[in-house]
Design a protein around this motif. Structure first.
Motif, short mmCIF file in Angstrom:
data_model
loop_
_atom_site.label_atom_id
_atom_site.label_comp_id
_atom_site.label_asym_id
_atom_site.label_seq_id
_atom_site.Cartn_x
_atom_site.Cartn_y
_atom_site.Cartn_z
N GLU A 152 7.47 35.46 27.63
CA GLU A 152 8.61 34.71 28.06
C GLU A 152 8.41 33.52 28.95
OE1 GLU A 152 11.68 34.92 27.11
OE2 GLU A 152 11.63 37.02 25.93
N PRO A 153 8.94 32.62 29.20
CA PRO A 153 8.54 31.57 29.92
C PRO A 153 8.44 31.98 31.38
CG PRO A 153 10.30 30.78 28.64
CD PRO A 153 9.92 32.22 28.46
N ASP A 154 9.19 33.03 31.93
CA ASP A 154 9.07 33.73 33.21
C ASP A 154 8.23 34.81 33.29
OD1 ASP A 154 10.85 35.06 31.67
OD2 ASP A 154 12.50 34.92 33.28
N GLY A 155 7.79 35.46 32.34
CA GLY A 155 6.94 36.63 32.22
C GLY A 155 6.91 37.34 31.13
N ASP A 174 6.50 36.39 39.26
CA ASP A 174 7.05 35.49 40.23
C ASP A 174 8.43 35.87 40.87
OD1 ASP A 174 7.63 33.63 42.07
OD2 ASP A 174 6.90 31.83 40.92
N PRO A 175 8.79 36.26 42.11
CA PRO A 175 10.23 36.49 42.30
C PRO A 175 11.06 35.44 42.51
CG PRO A 175 8.58 36.60 44.14
CD PRO A 175 7.68 36.55 43.02
N LEU A 198 14.53 45.34 35.16
CA LEU A 198 13.60 44.17 35.76
C LEU A 198 12.51 44.98 36.42
CD1 LEU A 198 16.14 41.51 36.89
CD2 LEU A 198 14.44 41.41 34.98
N LYS A 199 11.44 44.64 36.35
CA LYS A 199 10.22 44.87 37.24
C LYS A 199 9.59 43.46 37.76
CE LYS A 199 9.80 49.25 35.98
NZ LYS A 199 9.61 50.64 36.88
N GLY A 214 12.85 42.65 49.62
CA GLY A 214 13.60 41.84 50.58
C GLY A 214 13.64 40.47 50.20
N ARG A 215 12.68 40.26 49.29
CA ARG A 215 12.77 38.96 48.52
C ARG A 215 13.51 38.74 47.27
NH1 ARG A 215 9.90 34.67 49.14
NH2 ARG A 215 9.62 34.14 46.86
N VAL A 216 13.85 40.21 46.62
CA VAL A 216 14.53 40.06 45.26
C VAL A 216 15.95 40.37 45.61
CG1 VAL A 216 14.32 41.28 43.27
CG2 VAL A 216 12.30 40.67 44.19
#
Length: 218
Positions: free
Chosen positions: A36-39, A57-58, A75-76, A82-84
């Motif tokens: 996919e474009p993001d993973g 990439d988060p 989702l993995k 903390g960023r997600v």
């Protein structure tokens, strides 16, 4: 690495993520991952785990999470919780922390477990199961899927009645030996908090924290 992780680490872990996604799909017998474009997307096909998206990439979590509505979606994400967390929203249930880890593989002799245990190997194509048994049932087990130069360790487990006897180390050593004998030079896995210490003692290093979340089935 865990505490100091930054977005710059995304580029350094891209290949490890790809190796893990493809090896995990091979291990679990799912269709090949879809880029996919993001993973990556893996169509797992189970009632409570219909599909999973793996995002290196988060920064891509917000748009992806907002577009997903189907219960049983996972989702993995490569990044600390903390960023997600804020990008997921209240619909998502966040699981316990996980860790993407890797290590180099090399030739090694077979591992001899302590008495009265023996080691069995069962192979189907590029998927190999190591089982430590007492002759009356399994005491510890694990699986490795070999895809080119990478090997993904999966489903490593020790029966509670047989813990603290070094059997987890026996399984990991045998999985690594079998993978190297099939041409793999790098091992990859995703560890739970509980497994992190064991794998660290065996020379595995953390490439990225993993935040896992899912949309619960009704």
């Amino acid at each position: 690495m865990i505490d100091s992780w930054t977005p710059a680490d995304v580029s350094r872990t891209g290949q490890v993520v790809a190796d893990w996604v493809w090896g995990w799909a091979l291990s679990r017998g799912t269709p090949d991952p879809v880029t996919e474009p993001d993973g990556y997307r893996v169509d797992v096909g189970l009632p409570e785990h219909r599909v999973r998206y793996v995002l290196p990439d988060p920064a891509s979590v917000g748009p992806r999470a907002a577009a997903l509505t189907e219960p049983g979606t996972w989702l993995k994400v490569c990044g600390p919780v903390g960023r997600v967390r804020s990008a997921l929203g209240s619909r998502w249930t966040i699981r316990e922390p996980e860790y993407l880890m890797s290590t180099g593989l090399g030739t090694r002799p077979p591992t001899t477990p302590p008495a009265p245990y023996t080691v069995e190997l069962h192979s189907t194509g590029d998927v190999h199961d190591v089982v430590v048994t007492t002759g009356k049932g399994w005491a510890a087990k694990g699986r490795v899927a070999v895809r080119g130069p990478a090997a993904v360790m999966d489903m490593v487990e020790t029966d509670p009645a047989h813990r603290r006897r070094g059997l987890g180390s026996v399984v990991m050593s045998e999985l690594s030996r079998v993978a190297a004998s099939r041409g793999a030079v790098c091992g990859v896995l995703v560890a739970t908090e509980e497994g992190l210490a064991l794998y660290g003692k065996l020379g595995w290093t953390v490439d990225s924290p993993i935040t896992a979340a899912h949309l619960a089935t009704r």
